[in-house]
Design an enzyme around this catalytic site. Structure first.
Site, mmCIF file in Angstrom:
data_model
loop_
_atom_site.group_PDB
_atom_site.id
_atom_site.type_symbol
_atom_site.label_atom_id
_atom_site.label_comp_id
_atom_site.label_asym_id
_atom_site.label_seq_id
_atom_site.Cartn_x
_atom_site.Cartn_y
_atom_site.Cartn_z
ATOM 1 N N HIS A 1 12.542 131.435 -43.632
ATOM 2 C CA HIS A 1 12.959 132.155 -44.829
ATOM 3 C C HIS A 1 13.367 133.585 -44.509
ATOM 4 C CE1 HIS A 1 12.183 134.487 -48.547
ATOM 5 N NE2 HIS A 1 12.791 133.451 -49.099
ATOM 6 N N CYS B 1 28.513 124.542 -45.159
ATOM 7 C CA CYS B 1 28.027 125.822 -45.680
ATOM 8 C C CYS B 1 26.618 126.135 -45.200
ATOM 9 C CB CYS B 1 28.106 125.850 -47.198
ATOM 10 S SG CYS B 1 27.046 124.643 -47.998
#
EC number: 2.7.9.1
Lengths: 858, 858
Positions: free
Chosen positions: A421, A797
């Site tokens: 993250h 993406c």
């Protein structure tokens, strides 16, 4: 005994090849072709050197014959690629009592003795592997050096030039075969069996009578790449002495008020060097650093290597060479390693700075930043509000920390990997990040952090993060600013003209979109619309929606988020117009937006006027065993449809607002985590209904495209079905990699290095797209999707969108574009251009540098 | 007006078809063909009935002509499948003032009035939709019933027989079209547009002069399936009155000391009924329940349906029919729905018991159990030690609870789905389990549980779990024992002779292996070797290994587990020999073996002589964001190789021990969670080395097979690579489904029901293998694996291995066997046999019951 043919005297027409004799030998031949005054040089092929290492005796007599009556030589390493390393240069081979006497008459006895002594010492250390300290003798002379050598080895110092030369060659050949040397060069990409060439060169003496000395010159500033004569000259020296000398005994090259210069004292030599610099720049099509020697006033060019330079300087150099029509624009584009660009995009710790490293981790996001230590998101925001730079340190980050991450200058985490993250968010924000610094120990209560060496830092202490190198440093560091100037922009403009696959940016906020625009992204390929909810005010409203009793209450809470999302979307459309913006509907599990700490729960209970127990119960209810594989993406869209309804409305209203300003805005709406066609049908029908409502309410028409993020293996397999309802498919390769391997990127850090080191995985599949597994799913999906809908837009993406190898793969599948973090857009643009140059049209063969095309890949 | 041809008088040769006229009509034709005294009956096709529902007027006059001068009729529903329901039978149509007078002379005025009154009431309720309470009139007579009707409807009660019949037909036709009726029959598998046939039959009167009455008879015991005349007879009654009558006014069929019987009072009638029963058994090839009427001593057979029966009785019936050569063994095997067998394998709540349900959940593991409530694993073990039956209640279970689950009689969880931890373990243990009972509220501190209706239960309170129905009941319930007797074994023996795909069991312990052996599994397809570590003593040693400082300490701790694992493996080999046993190496993440509660951590700290803080830190260190996708399986095998080394040694030593007893033991060693070929190579080389060591230490030779569990999509895609090192591939379809969908089975419960109800997924993919997505990966892998290694053994060892549809798919891929929970082995054996019968060899067409083959699928 080896055939003497393995010694190749370098002449303009000799058969010298980089792959056989190494880059240095080839470069010397080119200097000779350009008419440079290079002393006689003989090249030994890698095969010859390998035979010598194996104990075979070369025909040194024949070798020496190339140098006629001049018996003093140097030997330099000549690997195929300069960065593969190699043993150090040995000078003055051939010095012995006889030759000392001989040279005493030509150079003076002091210089001759000095040369002799230098050779004895370097032979002792490099060939006989003795300790240089044995020469710590008061009034060291040749004689007592020779005695010391004999004492240590019980052998007389070899006087026979052939013996000296053979031993030097053998010693250098064997040094190349050592394990650590081999591992080192393999880490630079050398094949396991890479050989070493050697060059034997007649010594030019920088010590002796008349104007003698040696120096090094280059014609660019290594940091900026700007034209500038840079270097040092040292009278009565040899080799690269000038570079290691102090200011007292070396001279500046150009006129300098701090001291004497070659330009002033020997303008003819200086001018000749500048002329030769120009010749080499044009002839070798490179900026070289030249090693020269003045021997009694006569100039010799001994060696040349590519002038050392920063990535920024490299861009300036190739752009300048192309603008001067010395190389083509294609060559300029090809010369830059795309990944090297990332160094230019961020502030970096100055290479000259002294580093005090107290912890190391994964270089998770490039760049460097200095700031005060803070231990939570709140402190980061407070510091930012007071205008203070801060570095946020967390055990690991979660979406709750995103606001703090926005406020910080850099992120340091104890856990997490290159795709965790913290890393992903930091790269998106362009912030430096060191993740997985497992050797720090954070005490959140005491608000202190212990470094690997036991030093303890408290909140407010100043540290520096180097996210490029993965280091954490004590105190503030001098910085080198980002280098995205004129040359950078010019080169990328050329790249854009050459490439044949689109490059978009992943951007979640209007600020990100500004960065994307700055880097000339051709659109937004992925806007993670939920990231907009991390603003303080929005998070509270979102949490109200999560705690709503029923669909109606939920819709009411969400309706308060509507104007905020609409404004964000409108700004993004404005910034990017007329370029497309692809908005991915809400994706993460709801519990990511709830507090995880006791304090956060109490705070939320206050805000919602509920008991902490109730809030805790709801948080527990929503918690998941494997959140990655849980209630998120389209699953939320179907079971809690109010969120997508609100988002769709915000998108369409924003598009109409932005369109009314004259731009043509055709929003792309993307559904995440799809695994079945029916999911698309259900969401599509609701979104179409919202669009119809918005059109009827506003009386405006609206175009939009609906697509699917393909990130589950099943969506890839069923792409044919899914494409019947989607005008585009965009591959989310991060999640696809996780699911295809059954491997959580958050947890993989624990064994990924073992796996890569043991060759279980050739590379970390989160960094380099796994073409064999994940890639097959992409290929299947592309084929099946296009079979159903020939004009289906295809893209990637995920993080891989910025990886050159992965871009190559995507291009081979006929994808329309890749999308990556804004800060990787320049890399992708350049990499895509290189692919187009190397493999235009249908050509499938890998491009290779022609062996003798005049381009020196040194 | 409809063509009267749509009314078909049923004769032996009439064109009556089940699909057109319904099962009842067809069955009545068969009874007629068998010479049974069936009153005249006319069949209405579904198309006719649909037209009537639509308001069209049938030619009732033509219809009535079939019954000549006999104007009193019944109408019964005749759907294509009996369990699709349908409107209730209406009797005595045609009764009016005129006919009452007519029948008064034949039956007596009391009987005639009773018949008339009965018709008025049922017409009022079923056709005119009035409330039966309106007839709550003292001294109800035909006259005041007719007045009441007229008062209520403002219309006279219809006297015209054609009008009566038309209204009855229309009313029944429309009842079929109602929404709730449609949903109900669709839940039984009816197509959305299923039609209803009707049969109109001349009434036989069980009320009147002479020996008149009605009854129902069948020739088996509905619970056991044993031959026995069962039923009731009631003088002066009609329809199914006998079944609802009390003991005072009904008669037993067979001689009974409790009261009069038909066998005694009318032996000729009784004997004729028995004869007709035998005729119908042979002729219809089924055990029927027959509705009969005596009209003045004359016997009529009005209707027959399949005799109701338990799953156990069904097995007994088909086995008996086959043994009597009335049907073939193949037919017997085909008649049993495989899933119905699971009811036989477990104790069940008696169907006659009165249930007090206080919570409902997912029927996660079949069977029923009664016991005292306990709230944790420790209490469960304590209760078991004291010989007390207990039911373990947990919010959700984790591997820490496995010991408690072993000790309990049943498992109840608040969270988790049909494939969550609790469900999977419970099925393996054969324990009833109700999972995801979200309406209970557990208070672990108070050790109480609140039911859905607010009642609170404390530890020690007795409850009953019904895992077959997903109910939790107050108190102890009467039980029906499992029915795996002679017929069950006989039928499965026939099935084994017919099937062509192997069936193994998943069994983790010697106890499981005993169950597997009891159910004739052909081997163990999956032994989760880590489950053996949940014994108290073993867990402690394993934890020591987890906390070991280095590889050496770890190996030392593991060496203490070696003898325990070896003994388990040896026992399993002995139990199964000469059948194969496939042992999957350690799979779960290590943190599953560490305590999660504070108390557990303190206890472990004590045991290891460490501080609780250190233990907590290690637990935190090992915790994972997505454990499903984390450090487990072969990843542990490579990074912590000591575990696999120990397990391989235990397997090989055990195999040699067991082999020395005369059996041939060839262990199969399976590597879990593989995603790359190199993982297999690395583990294989270590395991081969261990085998070589064991052989050299013991001086014995040893054969073994090494294979791979294919459970990541990547392993499936790369099956060609992987098969070069594997002699078998076994598909772990649970994990494969999770990864292919990106869907954690532990978290999917939250939305799976929404998804299945909305048709997003046609079925829960954890219950029915997703053939389109997961299935394609299995097909790809099978093909690629066999391409490289033609004799590669292929199998499925996930939960799907026991699902009939999934077995069909596996068989179509040419798999060698399926492996499932021991308690699903009988289901799999039967399902596999049915597949072999229906699609022998290469035939690809789906088997359908021939329309008129004499087999009545009623």
């Amino acid at each position: 005994m080896l055939d003497h043919l393995n010694f190749e005297l370098i002449t303009p027409t000799a058969a010298v090849h980089r792959k056989l004799h190494g880059a240095r030998a080839k470069c010397l031949q080119r200097l000779i072709r350009l008419g440079m005054p290079v002393p006689d040089t003989v090249a030994l092929s890698a095969a010859t050197v390998r035979a010598i290492a194996g104990g075979q005796q070369p025909d040194t007599k024949a070798l020496l014959e190339h140098f006629g009556s001049w018996p003093v030589l140097s030997v330099r390493a000549s690997p195929v690629m300069p960065d593969w390393g190699g043993p150090g240069t040995i000078l003055n081979i051939g010095m012995n009592r006889t030759n000392e006497a001989f040279f005493a008459s030509r150079l003076g006895s002091t210089a001759a003795a000095a040369l002799h002594l230098k050779f004895i010492r370097s032979y002792a250390v490099d060939v006989a592997r003795l300790d240089d300290e044995m020469f710590d003798i008061p009034n060291l002379t040749v004689e007592n050096a020779l005695s010391a050598y004999e004492d240590e080895t019980d052998e007389a110092f070899p006087q026979d030039v052939e013996v000296q030369l053979f031993n030097v060659l053998k010693s250098m050949a064997r040094a190349w075969e050592g394990t650590s040397a081999r591992l080192l060069r393999m880490s630079k990409g050398a094949p396991e069996d890479a050989g070493l060439g050697l060059v034997v060169q007649r010594m030019a003496f920088g010590m002796g009578k008349g104007e003698s000395g040696s120096g090094v010159i280059q014609f660019i500033n290594s940091d900026s790449g700007d034209a500038q004569e840079v270097g040092r000259y040292k009278p009565q020296s040899q080799g690269r002495d000038a570079l290691s000398g102090g200011e007292n005994d070396t001279m500046f090259l150009t006129q300098d008020k701090r001291g004497p210069s070659l330009q002033e004292s020997k303008p003819d030599v200086f001018n000749e060097l500048c002329r030769l610099g120009e010749v080499s720049r044009t002839g070798l099509r490179e900026e070289m650093q030249i090693e020269f020697t003045l021997e009694g006033g006569k100039l010799f060019i001994l060696d040349a290597v590519n002038a050392p330079r920063s990535a920024r300087a490299e861009v300036a150099v190739v752009t300048s060479l192309a603008n001067d029509e010395i190389i083509s624009r294609e060559d300029a584009v090809l010369r830059i390693e795309p990944r090297a660009l990332s160094e230019l995009l961020h502030q970096q710790v100055s290479p000259k700075a002294k580093r005090d490293v107290f912890a190391r981790g994964i270089a998770a996001s490039p760049g460097a930043a200095t700031g005060k230590l803070v231990f939570d998101s709140f402190a980061a925001q407070t510091a930012a509000a007071q205008g203070e730079a801060c570095i946020l340190v967390r055990r690991e980050t979660s979406p709750e920390d995103v606001r703090g991450m926005h406020a910080a200058r850099g992120i340091l985490t104890e856990r997490g990997g290159a795709n965790g993250h913290a890393a992903v968010i930091a790269r998106g924000l362009g912030l430096p990040c060191v993740a997985g610094a497992t050797d720090i120990d954070i005490n959140t209560k005491a608000r202190t952090m212990r470094g690997a060496d036991g030093r303890v830092f408290s909140e407010g202490d100043v540290i520096t993060l180097d996210g490029t190198k993965g280091q954490v440093l004590v105190g503030a560091m001098p910085m080198v600013e980002a280098g995205i100037g004129g040359a950078f922009r010019e080169l990328l403009t050329w790249a854009d003209e050459m490439r044949d696959i689109g490059v978009r940016a992943n951007a979640d906020t209007p600020e990100d979109a500004e960065v994307a625009s700055l880097f000339n992204a051709e659109g937004i390929g992925l806007c993670r619309t939920e990231h907009m909810f991390f603003g303080e005010d929005r998070l509270t409203v979102l949490r109200e929606a999560i705690f709503a009793e029923d669909a109606e209450d939920r819709a009411a809470a969400l309706s308060r988020l509507l104007p905020m999302q609409r404004a964000d979307f409108r700004d993004m459309f404005r910034i990017m117009a007329p370029r497309p913006v692809c908005l991915r509907l809400f994706d993460p599990p709801l519990h990511e937006f709830l507090p995880s700490t006791r304090a956060g729960i109490v705070e939320l209970a206050d805000a919602l006027d509920m008991s902490a127990r109730e809030v805790q119960a709801r948080v527990d209810d929503l918690s998941e065993v494997n959140p990655m594989l849980g209630m998120r993406g389209v699953r939320l869209g179907i079971t809690v449809p109010e969120i997508y309804d609100m988002q769709a409305r915000a998108i369409f209203e924003a598009a109409i607002e932005a369109s009314s300003e004259g731009a043509v805005v055709v929003p792309e709406v993307m559904i995440p985590l799809v695994s079945a066609k029916r999911e698309v049908e259900i969401v599509k029908s609701r979104i179409d209904a919202v669009a119809a409502d918005v059109m009827s309410e506003t009386g405006k028409t609206l175009e939009y495209r609906l697509g699917v993020m393909v990130e589950t293996p099943r969506a890839a397999l069923r792409a044919g079905d899914i494409a019947t309802h989607a005008s585009f498919l965009s591959f989310g390769t991060n999640d696809m990699t996780q699911m295809t391997y059954g491997l959580s990127r958050d947890d993989a850090g624990r064994f990924m290095s073992t796996y890569v080191n043991q060759g279980v995985f050739p590379e970390d599949p989160f960094l380099a797209l796994d073409q064999d597994g994940v890639g097959e799913l992409l290929a299947l999906a592309s084929e099946r999707g296009r079979h159903v809908r020939a004009k289906l837009t295809l893209s990637v993406c995920g993080e891989h969108g910025g990886d050159p190898d992965s871009i190559e793969f995507c291009r081979s599948l006929g994808m329309d574009y890749v999308s990556c973090s804004p800060y990787r857009v320049p890399i992708a643009r350049l990499a895509a251009a290189q692919l187009a140059i190397r493999k235009p049209l249908e050509e499938d063969d890998v491009y290779e540098f022609p062996e003798d095309d005049g381009f020196v890949p040194l």
